[in-house]
Design an enzyme around this catalytic site. Structure first.
Site: not given
Length: 802
Positions: A9, A31, A54, A71, A84, A98, A508
């Protein structure tokens, strides 16, 4: 999903300093938006941000905060699990799939569609097999849930697609665009709802005129060509090209194919009071008057009045709401200059990729002039100077033609001159020269564009590998709009693009999609997901592109409504609004008038069949929010009291009683008919009509059939109606015919439908009578015969449904 780590990450670099004690202290808070307490509170980990919100067990304000501020990292204050929002999920290849994975990723990154399946789950109901909408809803939930894995295996959905279309069975490579069409067609078929009778919406603000309004407004401008023949068929197509009836149409023009309606946290407006369970009374307001029922039970043949012709219903679904647009096709007669018009729905547009010579024609000043005079798309190139054109032309000699998406659109919407008697238009006009062109009358919320890269000949297929440049933002379709189009927003931003690498016989598929949470681009290659740059996307070999309407007004309006929620003004009245329309407000650039039809009946109450899950269909708004959105969008009706509709309940009971009466009577009469060894008279009835009636009495269809229509099973011979040979018909007794005809009317009936098994008012010899008696015992129907003394010539058909 594994916890975010420094190895997987990149957003951990944005985390500020925070201790475990500080997180524990925040877990005892509330919250910051709705003041609900824990558990399941989430704290933002962005450096310098102290937000606590919350989770999805309430109104998920933590997700709203992440989308508003970009964020990405947050932590669960109960489990201390780091999440994340930019973590994306791939799809496992389960055998050369595919093409399916790329299409599913591109489609699931369309916010209006994805949010519908996430937030309006109560509307995802169907009794049609294989219930593909349920499989797709489960897949969407798996892809965007907070606890999603690194990849998902789409086995259930793939099995459903194979059950619908045998083309996708086996393990051979298929076309991604064809898969999209099959999937979207089936989703529409399963989720479609009949459009209700409109409320009186004189104060409604209309965003886009419907196809019927378009046809009426154009009736004076476009006329039939009197000197060249009738245009009745064109008029019929014009008035039948709306949302109603069959959804998909096939365009007759050679260069058009019209098919026959991100990590995605919640959008920027908070979900207001979604945990509120509305209370319903079982009676209507006292001021309402209710019709009384006749207590006397009448016989079936006297109770049911003959119905009117069954009107063709108009349907809509989330698929048609999101992807439906309208094209107006015009054909001009060069003899009298009159124009015939056809209005058609489309859900994707197949664009040709122009070659070098085609580009030169599109960019030439003479062609521009011709297009502008014809009212087509010349505006698309009117601003281009000669220097730019010459530079592009020179570059094309060394690096091939420079083709843009605007070029493809211009080629698609360019006028086409009709010469010779082989053109497809000549069934409308008796002429040798004409001009045809088309424009967009109404624009879809999401514009799906298919580039025609593959050409299929008799023995082989080829692929056009020309690079087509396309904008990531600001695709303007204004030059291709009809003059009287009511479309307000004409700019589109790219959501996703499906790419094909390889040849026509092998290759593909991958997809590039823009994450709605952070506006970053990602490559979806089966179960592998990688962040990419914008230049990487723009250099891709595009095959199918998804563009979404873009306007700042919608974003500002959502922020304005969010501000009204935060004001928390005391309200004397609470108003209910459709959760489905609220989803449009949060994801559409033009949500249109408020529509509460999905939880109200035509009498203004809640239909009894929806009462058990009404809290999943509505959201309660404070008065200040309702006043604002109603003044802005209009529509309605306004609802501040939910009650089960008593009128609908009476109608349902009456309908059930009618169904039972008709079904019981038919079963009794038909049983007597089957037990009759030598019926004197047999009537024939169209099986097409009978199936509609059967669907009604068995509660598979809410609407009764129209009058009996036997026209398709009869033929006129010398002025006499007789049964067609091999007609799709059934045989019923005279009593059954009289019973059904007394309720529904219709025909033709009488002698064409009557088949005699014995000759009336004639004298037979013993041998003839014996033959007739034998045939009668064998259940043989004699359709026609002639007789001379004791010799009988008979045309005999076996006793079968046909």
């Amino acid at each position: 999903m594994p916890r975010a780590s420094s190895s997987d990450c990149p957003h951990l670099d944005s985390v500020g300093e925070i201790t475990k004690e500080e997180l524990i202290q925040k877990s005892h808070g509330k919250c910051q938006d709705c003041e609900v307490g824990g558990p399941n509170l989430w704290a933002c980990l962005e450096n310098g941000c102290s937000y606590v919100g919350c989770g999805e067990s309430h109104t998920d304000h933590s997700t709203v905060h992440s989308q508003d501020t970009k964020h990405n990292l947050t932590v669960n204050l109960t489990t201390l699990r780091v999440w994340c929002y930019a973590w994306l999920t791939g799809l496992k290849n389960i055998g050369n799939t595919c093409y399916m994975n790329a299409a599913l990723q591109a489609l699931s990154n369309c916010p209006p569609l994805t949010q519908y399946f996430l937030e309006c789950g109560a509307l995802v109901r169907t009794d049609k097999k294989p219930a593909l909408c349920k499989s797709y809803q489960k897949l969407v939930a798996d892809l965007w849930h907070k606890n999603r894995p690194s990849y998902v295996v789409p086995t259930t959905l793939f099995q459903g697609i194979k059950a619908i279309n045998p083309m996708f069975r086996g393990y051979s490579q298929q076309d991604s665009q064809e898969f999209l069409r099959c999937l979207m067609d089936q989703l529409h078929e399963e989720l479609k709802e009949p459009l209700p009778e409109p409320f009186d919406r004189s104060s409604t603000i209309s965003v886009d005129s419907g196809p019927e309004e378009d046809s009426r407004s154009q009736s004076d401008e476009f006329q039939s060509c009197e000197s060249c023949g009738s245009s009745d068929r064109a008029d019929n197509e014009l008035h039948g090209g709306g949302v109603g009836g069959e959804r998909f149409y096939t365009h007759s023009f050679p260069d058009i194919q019209l098919s026959n309606n991100a990590v995605h946290p919640r959008p920027q407006t908070p979900a207001p009071m979604e945990n509120h369970i509305p209370k319903m009374s079982s009676s209507p307001p006292k001021s309402s008057g209710w019709p009384s029922l006749n207590p006397a039970h009448k016989k079936a043949m006297a109770t049911f009045s003959p119905p009117k012709n069954k009107r063709q219903k108009k349907y809509r679904s989330v698929i048609s709401d999101v992807f439906d647009g309208t094209i107006v096709s015009s054909v001009q007669c060069l003899t009298c200059d009159r124009v015939s018009v056809t209005l058609e729905n489309f859900q994707d547009i197949s664009l040709p990729i122009p070659g070098k010579e085609d580009l030169a024609k599109l960019h030439s000043s003479s062609h521009q002039t011709a297009l502008v005079k014809a009212g087509s798309c010349g505006e698309a190139y009117a601003a281009q100077g000669w220097i730019a054109f010459v530079m592009e032309y020179i570059k094309s000699w060394f690096w091939g033609p420079v083709v843009t998406l605007q070029d493809c659109l211009a080629a698609f919407f360019a006028r086409d001159e009709l010469k010779g008697a082989t053109d497809s238009i000549f069934f409308l006009f008796r002429l040798r020269n004409g001009v045809k062109f088309c424009k967009m009358q109404s624009l879809p919320e999401i514009l799906c564009i298919h580039l025609k890269r593959f050409r299929h000949e008799l023995m082989f297929s080829t692929k056009i590998g020309t690079h087509v440049s396309f904008p990531l933002e600001g695709l303007d379709v204004q030059p291709f709009l009809a003059k009287d189009s009511s479309a307000q927003t004409t700019n589109y931003d790219l959501l996703s693009v499906i790419c094909h690498h390889g040849t026509a016989s092998s290759g593909h598929y991958i997809a590039y999609c823009r994450n709605d949470a952070n506006n970053l681009w990602y490559e979806f290659d089966d179960q592998s997901v990688t962040e990419v740059t914008e230049s990487c996307v723009q250099n891709a070999e595009a095959y199918v592109l998804f563009y979404k309407k873009s306007t700042e007004d919608a974003v500002k309006e959502r922020r304005r409504v969010a501000g009204l929620f935060n004001m928390m003004e005391p309200s004397l009245l609470q108003f209910y609004v459709s959760r489905q329309w609220l989803n449009k407000f949060k994801t559409f650039a033009e949500p249109g008038p408020i529509s509460n039809d999905d939880f109200l009946c035509s009498h203004g109450g809640v239909p009894p069949n929806k009462a058990s899950y009404i809290d999943d269909l509505v959201v309660m708004l404070p008065q200040n929010v309702w006043d604002h959105i109603y003044s802005r969008y209009g529509g309605g009706p306004a609802v501040n009291h939910l009650y089960v509709c008593h009128t609908c309940q009476i109608e349902i009971e009456k309908l059930e009683k009618r169904r039972k009466t008709e079904l019981d009577m038919f079963v009794r009469l038909n049983k007597a008919f089957q037990e009759e060894e030598s019926p004197v008279v047999i009537y024939c009835i169209s099986m097409h009509w009978f199936r509609e009636w059967e669907g009604f009495v068995k509660a598979k269809d809410n609407d009764p059939p129209g009058p009996i229509d036997n026209s398709k099973i009869t033929v006129n011979k010398n002025g006499h109606l007789t049964l067609k040979q091999g007609a799709d018909s059934g045989q019923i007794s005279e009593e059954t015919w009289n019973f059904l005809h007394s309720i529904y009317g219709g025909g033709p009936w009488s002698r064409f439908a009557r088949v005699t098994t014995a000759l009336e008012c004639c004298t037979f010899t013993d041998r003839t009578l014996a033959a007739l008696n034998y045939l009668s015992q064998k259940k043989v129907i004699i359709l026609f015969w002639s007789m001379s003394i004791d010799f009988c010539i008979m045309a005999i058909y076996s006793n079968s449904p046909h």
